[in-house]
Scaffold this active site. Structure first.
Site, PDB file in Angstrom:
ATOM      1  CD  GLU A 137      -2.504   1.252   2.556  1.00  0.00           C
ATOM      2  OE1 GLU A 137      -2.489   0.296   3.370  1.00  0.00           O
ATOM      3  OE2 GLU A 137      -3.292   2.143   2.763  1.00  0.00           O
ATOM      4  CG  ASP A 159      -2.959   8.773   7.231  1.00  0.00           C
ATOM      5  OD1 ASP A 159      -2.762   7.832   7.594  1.00  0.00           O
ATOM      6  OD2 ASP A 159      -3.108   9.200   6.131  1.00  0.00           O
ATOM      7  CE1 TYR A 162      -7.579  -0.253   6.821  1.00  0.00           C
ATOM      8  CE2 TYR A 162      -6.243   0.030   4.667  1.00  0.00           C
ATOM      9  CZ  TYR A 162      -6.367   0.349   6.022  1.00  0.00           C
ATOM     10  OH  TYR A 162      -5.229   0.711   6.904  1.00  0.00           O
TER      11      TYR A 162
END
Lengths: 261, 392
Positions: free
Chosen positions: A49, A60, A174
């Site tokens: 990834e 993030d 995911y």
């Protein structure tokens, strides 16, 4: 069938689980990123990834934010990253999924992005701030180019959206292990194994789990109930820690090997 | 069709660009809000707090001495600066905190630039007895120390943000990251008509009282509609609050004033509509200051509340359909506006608001004959006196 689909088919036959490694493109520099992609593939990583740095990533935590900042300071851009992927493809066939925020893709132009990504040898895209509802154009373009579109399940995903997300996803889904941002955690939610099992029951597509995973024990426990794990911040930290070492790439590959079961 | 559509789109702008973890809470918020806006009990409660607590309605004041400074303009000021806490921001925070209560949330977070929204949020949280944390860029904490102290006095925790440019954009990043983490018990009070759907719609609704009052007041006084509406635009909540009620009054010209910082040509400004390109930041698609590679540019403005590289999606929509003009006013021109209003009317406007005042001389030069103008006087300048001391 994209390289990612093939990989999962192959893993299924071997009764193995995917190990997906995240690294930020351009941290510490693009040349090293290329070496890392190749070395991690050789170390047995199933899918890379590859993060395209963005100035304001919402999903993030501090580790990946900092790596993006370092890469951006070095002048990393989308075209340079795609060029690097093209170079890597001469040496490595490890599936590569690009992870980024939506704006760099939108600004580049969705059609051009998919076209250039395909030409470079990219196999999938992962855009955390782009839910399927806003992704219709990009999904259509990616389908035509046989690039996988990975969308997310989270612990808060409502039942009525599960099918939509599953239908929009190719390659894998995911599963976000926790409510929060990316970053290594010592403890994952106590009910994680149960919620993964529930997610697995909701779809036929492979479900890989990421966010917070940083130890071999976590990898083992989560792989047992999912189709794979994604480790990001822990690897990015290792890259940063060893950035002044001449054998940094080997050290990081060894670190990742030690995480894999 | 009334906009936004079901997924929060104003034409090509708006929408919901958020991590999956937030999708459920946005839906929950939308359901709660949609129910509340038609619910008499909610409307009464909101109206009660606006009147009894915040001090609505605010005056529409004919600024005669200010007007006499211009050749062609008759200027009315919508006095949002007279509200409790000194700016329009309280309209929105009261609305959202009542929703937070309804949703059973126990913790409030917010981002702030100038500190006005932070103060208004801390105020509402104190009033309703909820825990409150305000994200504020380190740079802004220095620029707006008075507001930091006010928030702390009311029991809020001010969290310094050290990432990126250390201003409003980064405070919003951190607030969203907090929200993703604590989504189950936390309500995020966004301070502008920005962010993912339903925020732009919801904040517009809570701020639309500005325009609804102003329209009625103006018609009472002048027996007609105004020729111009003028308001400063950072994210654009005071502006949208004023503009919305006049959307269908096609003869009323609308001007949003953006912060041109050191000048649009300098590249150091916050004028997203004037000089930005379409992009996605903080959950919605809108005009955005960005690099050739789609990275977000650092904005600049003397006014912390305008120092933001994006803008609410509905403003981008207004621009795209030609319903409003967007004009840049520089730091210097804003300071001139500030001095002008202070000395002609004895009203010290906030630096943000001063951009709207600073625009009036440009408008005066453009207009032929006589024109009536409503300026949204969105906030008072007390918070800026430290900054002003160094500038004037």
């Amino acid at each position: 069938m994209s390289r990612i689909d093939k990989k999962f088919k192959e893993l299924k036959q071997l009764k193995k689980k995917a190990f997906i490694a995240f690294i930020s493109a351009g941290d510490p520099d693009l040349r090293t990123t290329a070496d890392l992609v190749i070395a991690l593939g050789n170390a047995g990583v199933d899918i890379i990834e590859l993060g395209i740095p963005f100035s304001d990533p919402l999903a993030d935590g501090p580790t990946i934010q900092a790596s993006f900042e370092r890469a951006l300071k070095k002048g990393v851009t989308v075209p340079k990253i795609l060029q690097m992927v093209g170079q890597v493809r001469k040496f490595s066939q490890t599936p590569i999924a690009l992870m980024t925020s939506y704006n760099p893709v939108f600004h580049y132009g969705e059609e051009k992005f998919i076209k250039d990504a395909k030409a470079a040898g990219v196999d999938g895209i992962i855009i955390p701030d782009l839910p399927p509802e806003e992704a219709k154009t990009l999904i259509a373009l990616a389908r035509k180019a046989d690039i996988s579109t990975v969308f997310f399940f989270s612990p808060t995903t409502a039942a009525h959206r599960v099918k939509r997300i599953s239908d929009a996803s190719t390659g894998f889904i995911y599963y976000v292990s926790l409510t929060g941002v990316t970053g290594a955690r010592t403890a994952l939610p106590p009910d994680l194994i149960e919620t993964i099992k529930k997610a697995k029951r909701a779809t036929k597509k492979p479900v890989c789990v990421g966010f917070g995973i940083s130890t071999r024990e976590q990898v083992k426990a989560i792989s047992a109930v999912s189709d794979g794990v994604i480790v990001g911040s822990a690897i990015v930290k290792e890259i940063e820690k060893n950035s002044s070492q001449p054998d940094m790439v080997d050290r990081v590959a060894q670190f990742v090997k030690n995480l894999m079961i | 069709m009334s906009l936004p559509d079901k997924f929060g789109h104003f034409g090509e702008f708006g929408g919901k660009y958020v991590p999956e973890t937030l999708m459920a809470v946005l839906e929950e918020l939308e359901t709660t809000f949609t129910k509340a806006r038609h619910d008499k009990k909610f409307k009464d409660e909101f109206a009660h707090y606006l009147k009894e607590y915040a001090g609505r309605p605010t005056n529409l004041y004919l600024a005669k001495r200010l007007s006499s400074h211009f050749k062609h303009l008759k200027v009315y000021l919508k006095r949002e600066d007279l509200l409790h806490t000194g700016a329009h921001k309280i309209n929105n925070t009261l609305g959202q905190i009542i929703l937070a209560k309804r949703m059973g949330k126990t913790r409030i977070i917010a981002e702030t630039g100038a500190g006005q929204h932070g103060v208004a949020t801390a105020t509402a949280a104190a009033l309703f007895g909820l825990k409150c944390e305000i994200y504020m860029g380190e740079e802004d904490i220095h620029r707006q120390s008075l507001n930091v102290f006010r928030m702390k006095l009311m029991g809020a925790k001010v969290v310094p943000v050290t990432s990126g440019s250390k201003t409003l954009k980064d405070a919003m990043n951190e607030a969203i990251r907090d929200w993703v983490t604590n989504v189950n018990d936390t309500f995020y009070i966004i301070g502008s008509v920005a962010g993912p759907h339903p925020y732009p719609l919801m904040v517009r609704e809570f701020q639309s009282v500005i325009g609804l009052e102003a329209r009625k007041q103006f018609v009472m006084k002048e027996k007609k509609l105004p020729d111009y509406l003028v308001a400063c635009v950072g994210g654009g909540s005071n502006a949208m609050g004023l503009f919305h009620a006049f959307f269908n009054d096609k003869k009323v010209k609308i001007v949003g004033v953006e912060a041109a910082g050191h000048g649009l040509a300098s590249g150091q400004h916050s004028a997203a509509v004037c000089a930005g390109e379409t992009g996605v930041l903080h959950g919605s698609k809108s005009k955005l200051l960005q690099t050739a590679d789609g990275q977000i540019k650092i904005a600049h403005s003397i006014a912390a509340g305008l120092d933001y590289p994006g803008v609410g999606p509905e403003h981008s929509y207004y621009k795209s359909i030609g319903r409003a003009d967007y004009i840049g006013v520089t730091d210097k021109e804003a300071i001139e506006g500030l001095k002008l209003l202070s000395q002609s009317e004895g009203i010290i406007p906030a630096l943000e608001t001063s951009h709207a005042i600073g625009y009036l001389s440009k408008l005066d030069a453009k207009v032929k004959g006589k024109a009536s103008v409503i300026v949204c006087l969105s906030g008072r300048g007390d918070k800026d006196v430290n900054t002003m001391k160094d500038l004037i």
